[in-house]
Design a protein around this motif. Sequence first.
Motif, short mmCIF file in Angstrom:
data_model
loop_
_atom_site.label_atom_id
_atom_site.label_comp_id
_atom_site.label_asym_id
_atom_site.label_seq_id
_atom_site.Cartn_x
_atom_site.Cartn_y
_atom_site.Cartn_z
N GLU A 171 0.82 -1.22 0.00
CA GLU A 171 0.00 0.00 0.00
C GLU A 171 0.85 1.27 0.00
N ASN A 172 2.06 1.18 0.57
CA ASN A 172 2.91 2.36 0.67
C ASN A 172 4.03 2.38 -0.36
N GLY A 173 3.94 1.49 -1.33
CA GLY A 173 4.88 1.52 -2.44
C GLY A 173 6.32 1.24 -2.08
N ILE A 174 6.53 0.46 -1.02
CA ILE A 174 7.89 0.08 -0.63
C ILE A 174 8.30 -1.14 -1.44
N SER A 175 9.35 -0.99 -2.22
CA SER A 175 9.74 -2.05 -3.15
C SER A 175 10.24 -3.29 -2.40
N VAL A 176 9.93 -4.44 -2.96
CA VAL A 176 10.37 -5.71 -2.38
C VAL A 176 11.70 -6.08 -3.04
N ASP A 177 12.79 -5.62 -2.43
CA ASP A 177 14.12 -5.97 -2.92
C ASP A 177 14.58 -7.26 -2.27
N ALA A 178 15.86 -7.59 -2.42
CA ALA A 178 16.36 -8.85 -1.87
C ALA A 178 16.22 -8.91 -0.36
N VAL A 179 16.45 -7.78 0.33
CA VAL A 179 16.38 -7.76 1.80
C VAL A 179 14.95 -7.97 2.28
N VAL A 180 14.02 -7.17 1.74
CA VAL A 180 12.60 -7.30 2.12
C VAL A 180 12.05 -8.65 1.66
N GLY A 181 12.42 -9.05 0.46
CA GLY A 181 11.93 -10.33 -0.07
C GLY A 181 12.35 -11.51 0.78
N THR A 182 13.59 -11.49 1.23
CA THR A 182 14.09 -12.58 2.09
C THR A 182 13.30 -12.65 3.39
N ALA A 183 13.02 -11.47 3.98
CA ALA A 183 12.24 -11.44 5.23
C ALA A 183 10.83 -11.97 5.00
N LEU A 184 10.21 -11.62 3.88
CA LEU A 184 8.87 -12.13 3.57
C LEU A 184 8.89 -13.64 3.33
N ILE A 185 9.90 -14.11 2.61
CA ILE A 185 10.02 -15.55 2.34
C ILE A 185 10.11 -16.33 3.65
N GLU A 186 10.96 -15.86 4.56
CA GLU A 186 11.13 -16.56 5.84
C GLU A 186 9.86 -16.49 6.69
N MET A 187 9.21 -15.33 6.68
CA MET A 187 7.99 -15.19 7.48
C MET A 187 6.92 -16.16 7.00
N TYR A 188 6.65 -16.18 5.70
CA TYR A 188 5.60 -17.08 5.18
C TYR A 188 5.99 -18.54 5.38
N ALA A 189 7.26 -18.87 5.18
CA ALA A 189 7.70 -20.26 5.34
C ALA A 189 7.52 -20.73 6.78
N LYS A 190 7.92 -19.89 7.72
CA LYS A 190 7.81 -20.29 9.13
C LYS A 190 6.38 -20.27 9.63
N CYS A 191 5.50 -19.65 8.86
CA CYS A 191 4.07 -19.71 9.18
C CYS A 191 3.37 -20.81 8.38
N GLY A 192 4.14 -21.62 7.66
CA GLY A 192 3.59 -22.77 6.96
C GLY A 192 3.11 -22.50 5.55
N CYS A 193 3.33 -21.31 5.02
CA CYS A 193 2.86 -20.96 3.67
C CYS A 193 4.02 -21.03 2.68
N VAL A 194 4.52 -22.23 2.43
CA VAL A 194 5.73 -22.40 1.61
C VAL A 194 5.46 -22.04 0.16
N ASP A 195 4.27 -22.35 -0.35
CA ASP A 195 3.95 -22.01 -1.74
C ASP A 195 4.03 -20.50 -1.96
N LYS A 196 3.55 -19.73 -0.99
CA LYS A 196 3.62 -18.27 -1.09
C LYS A 196 5.07 -17.81 -1.05
N SER A 197 5.89 -18.45 -0.21
CA SER A 197 7.32 -18.13 -0.16
C SER A 197 7.97 -18.36 -1.51
N LEU A 198 7.62 -19.48 -2.15
CA LEU A 198 8.21 -19.82 -3.45
C LEU A 198 7.80 -18.81 -4.52
#
Length: 425
Positions: free
Chosen positions: A201-228
């Motif tokens: 919503e705030n137009g913050i780009s998902v670069d490698a740093v943000v993307g990695t944090a999102l991947i780990e968050m979804y994976a550790k919450c059981g949403c591996v397909d979303k991480s992929l």
Amino acid sequence: MPERESISWTLLISGFLKSKRFEDAIGVYRRMRREASVQPDEATVVSTLSACTALKSLDLGREIHEYVSTQLGFTVIIGNALLDMYAKCGCLDIARGIFDAIQEKNVICWTSMVSAYVRSGLLDEARSLFERSPVRDLVLWTTMINGYVQFNKVDEALTLFRYMQIDGVKPDKYTLVSLLTGCAQLGALEQGEWIHSYLEENGISVDAVVGTALIEMYAKCGCVDKSLRLFHQLKYKDTASWTSIICALAMNGNTSTALQLFSEMTRAGIKPDDITFIGVLSACSHGGLVEEGRRHFDSMAEVYRIEPKLEHYGCLIDLLGRAGLLDEAEDVINKVTDKDSEIIVPLYGALLSACRSYENIGMGERIAKRLLEIEASDSSGRTLLANIYAAANRWEDVRKVRRKMTTFGPKKSPGCSLLEIDNVC
């Protein structure tokens, strides 16, 4: 240059600092004090204190503190540098004394002292000081939020983030990455999704740093397909990005995709690190891929010059143990160069568990004896040995082991878990 001015000495010290040659920087300062006719000024002192902080060189830091007190005089900039040096060297009381003595504190002073309390786990003191700060910039807000995340107080971090928004301070990606890390730690999916929505919503780009944090968050919450999906959407992928998805897939038992991505990673010229190999070896263990696991383990030292750690040996022992290759697993442990009990005991424990699974009583007795020689009061080895005897219906031996456990007393590390249930942790 027959006579160097103060700026020449300072530039040389700063150059060594930028190159992370901290000992050389300190050497130049000592040479200046010994040979030069000019005295160190504010810039020289601040640069040298940065080197002291990096090396935890408390003695020289105190020497500079004495020089400032008796000859040069304090400024806010020098006070900040001294405060930071003492705090990072573990002298929190001295740091606080310097903080209190600074008459006109800027936001850097407040941030340095709050950071010092956060590093020491004194979150109440940090928050109290944070609330007293007359000016709070993005760095100070993020420092306090990071502190809560670091010590698993994610609800407090999210509450503070809302206050930050009310205060009109716009977060950067590092603030949001910290919050995502906290959500990953707790498996708090709803809060993690809310932060993801905020990013979009705030137009913050998902670069490698943000993307990695999102991947780990979804994976550790059981949403591996979303991480992929997020991983494949990243335009630039660094080692951390590849590692996070490989570990996520391995953790969730998706062996083939994890190893396929590892192959793509190396073909792309991205160098894996020690954490990458934990994911790779875990994937091999879950998939029962003994030969591939051996090959990847050997490549750590031979190809990538990475020294295997406890976690890597543990993955290999687990892999060999699951495959019933107990003799090979024992040989691997015998070849471990670091015989520290913190390394050896968990490996023997893993092998002992495999002995139980395969009812290898002879090896189980031998490994249990070695464990007891290292950690006589630890009951875990005796417990596993008793289970091995029970599986073989050797009940008299079970009773003997349990009597010894009663004599020595149990010694186990307590465990705990934390789950989000209806948004309550």
